[in-house]
Scaffold this motif. Structure first.
Motif, PDB file in Angstrom:
ATOM      1  N   ALA A  25       0.825  -1.210   0.000  1.00 61.20           N
ATOM      2  CA  ALA A  25       0.000   0.000   0.000  1.00 61.20           C
ATOM      3  C   ALA A  25       0.858   1.258   0.000  1.00 61.20           C
ATOM      4  CB  ALA A  25      -0.942  -0.007   1.212  1.00 61.20           C
ATOM      5  N   GLU A  26       1.938   1.257   0.778  1.00 61.40           N
ATOM      6  CA  GLU A  26       2.802   2.429   0.828  1.00 61.40           C
ATOM      7  C   GLU A  26       3.494   2.672  -0.503  1.00 61.40           C
ATOM      8  OE1 GLU A  26       5.433   1.719   4.066  1.00 61.40           O
ATOM      9  OE2 GLU A  26       3.997   2.388   5.586  1.00 61.40           O
ATOM     10  N   LEU A  27       3.876   1.597  -1.168  1.00 61.93           N
ATOM     11  CA  LEU A  27       4.543   1.754  -2.458  1.00 61.93           C
ATOM     12  C   LEU A  27       3.585   2.301  -3.506  1.00 61.93           C
ATOM     13  CD1 LEU A  27       6.700  -1.504  -2.490  1.00 61.93           C
ATOM     14  CD2 LEU A  27       7.518   0.859  -2.318  1.00 61.93           C
ATOM     15  N   VAL A  28       2.351   1.836  -3.506  1.00 72.53           N
ATOM     16  CA  VAL A  28       1.356   2.366  -4.446  1.00 72.53           C
ATOM     17  C   VAL A  28       1.119   3.849  -4.169  1.00 72.53           C
ATOM     18  CG1 VAL A  28      -1.042   2.239  -5.201  1.00 72.53           C
ATOM     19  CG2 VAL A  28       0.243   0.140  -4.801  1.00 72.53           C
ATOM     20  N   ALA A  29       1.033   4.207  -2.886  1.00 73.62           N
ATOM     21  CA  ALA A  29       0.836   5.608  -2.518  1.00 73.62           C
ATOM     22  C   ALA A  29       2.033   6.454  -2.949  1.00 73.62           C
ATOM     23  CB  ALA A  29       0.623   5.726  -1.010  1.00 73.62           C
ATOM     24  N   PHE A  30       3.229   5.892  -2.838  1.00 72.79           N
ATOM     25  CA  PHE A  30       4.450   6.598  -3.247  1.00 72.79           C
ATOM     26  C   PHE A  30       4.411   6.906  -4.742  1.00 72.79           C
ATOM     27  CE2 PHE A  30       9.029   6.008  -4.631  1.00 72.79           C
ATOM     28  CZ  PHE A  30       9.435   7.273  -4.250  1.00 72.79           C
ATOM     29  N   VAL A  31       4.046   5.919  -5.544  1.00 75.57           N
ATOM     30  CA  VAL A  31       3.948   6.139  -6.987  1.00 75.57           C
ATOM     31  C   VAL A  31       2.877   7.185  -7.282  1.00 75.57           C
ATOM     32  CG1 VAL A  31       3.454   5.106  -9.227  1.00 75.57           C
ATOM     33  CG2 VAL A  31       4.699   3.797  -7.507  1.00 75.57           C
TER      34      VAL A  31
END
Length: 210
Positions: A197-203
């Motif tokens: 989830a954090e990686l998707v939010a980062f992108v």
């Protein structure tokens, strides 16, 4: 270790061709070098350790590989090719939203690493102790991952963002690599899917600011 992980080839007369036998032996050696490197570290791993794990003779080993490094690099290349193919397949239809596509990629990649802790440790942590060529392969694999992400971002459209898509891809892969490697090194490889989830939010944040 499951007893059938390194199945014994049939003895005596069998219907396997010479190429099939060779392919099976090579696969056993690749699996073995990954396991031993993950357990003992690259520096401590020896050809003898690999032979003992794979139940392969020294003569047969040298029919396939020049030395330990050659065997390890072959394992790395095969794993990288498989991971990239799985990432590309996980993207799904180009018509789907970018973040939806990348969410599937992260889920597939992170769950795959969590399910194969020995492979994850050998190829993401121990690779840095295997010499310059191994590190070069690691960086090349990261660049291939970055290109896959850049292509997912720009597919079907003319890019008008401020940041170069390939820079975004490299930034994302750099973040993924650092976060995942830290957890694996700490013995928490099973938790890497939590990063999704954090990686998707980062992108998403990167794309909003381009």
């Amino acid at each position: 270790m499951p007893q059938d992980k390194f199945p014994t080839l049939p003895r005596g007369h069998h219907h396997l061709s010479r190429d099939e036998v060779g392919a099976a032996q090579r696969t056993r050696l690749l699996l073995a070098v990954v396991e031993v490197v993950a357990e003992r570290g690259y520096a401590a791993c020896t050809v003898g350790d690999v032979l003992g794990r794979a139940h392969i003779s020294r003569q047969t080993f040298y029919e396939h590989f020049t030395n330990k490094e050659d065997c390890f690099l072959a394992a790395f290349d095969q794993a990288a090719d498989l991971l990239i193919a799985r990432m590309e397949a996980a993207l799904g239809p180009a018509s789907d939203p970018v973040l939806v596509r990348l969410d599937r990629v992260f889920e597939n990649y992170l769950r795959g690493l969590a399910a194969t802790p020995e492979l994850a440790r050998a190829l993401l942590v121990e690779v840095y102790g295997a010499g310059r060529e191994a590190v070069a392969r690691r960086l090349a694999a990261q660049e291939r991952f970055a290109v896959t992400i850049a292509d997912a971002i720009t597919v079907g459209q003319r890019w008008r963002g401020g940041l170069d898509p390939h820079f975004i891809g490299r930034a994302v892969i750099g973040a993924v690599s650092a976060l995942v490697t830290a957890r694996i090194e700490a013995g928490a490889g099973a938790t890497v899917p939590e990063l999704r989830a954090e990686l998707v939010a980062f992108v998403g944040a990167l794309l909003e600011n381009t």
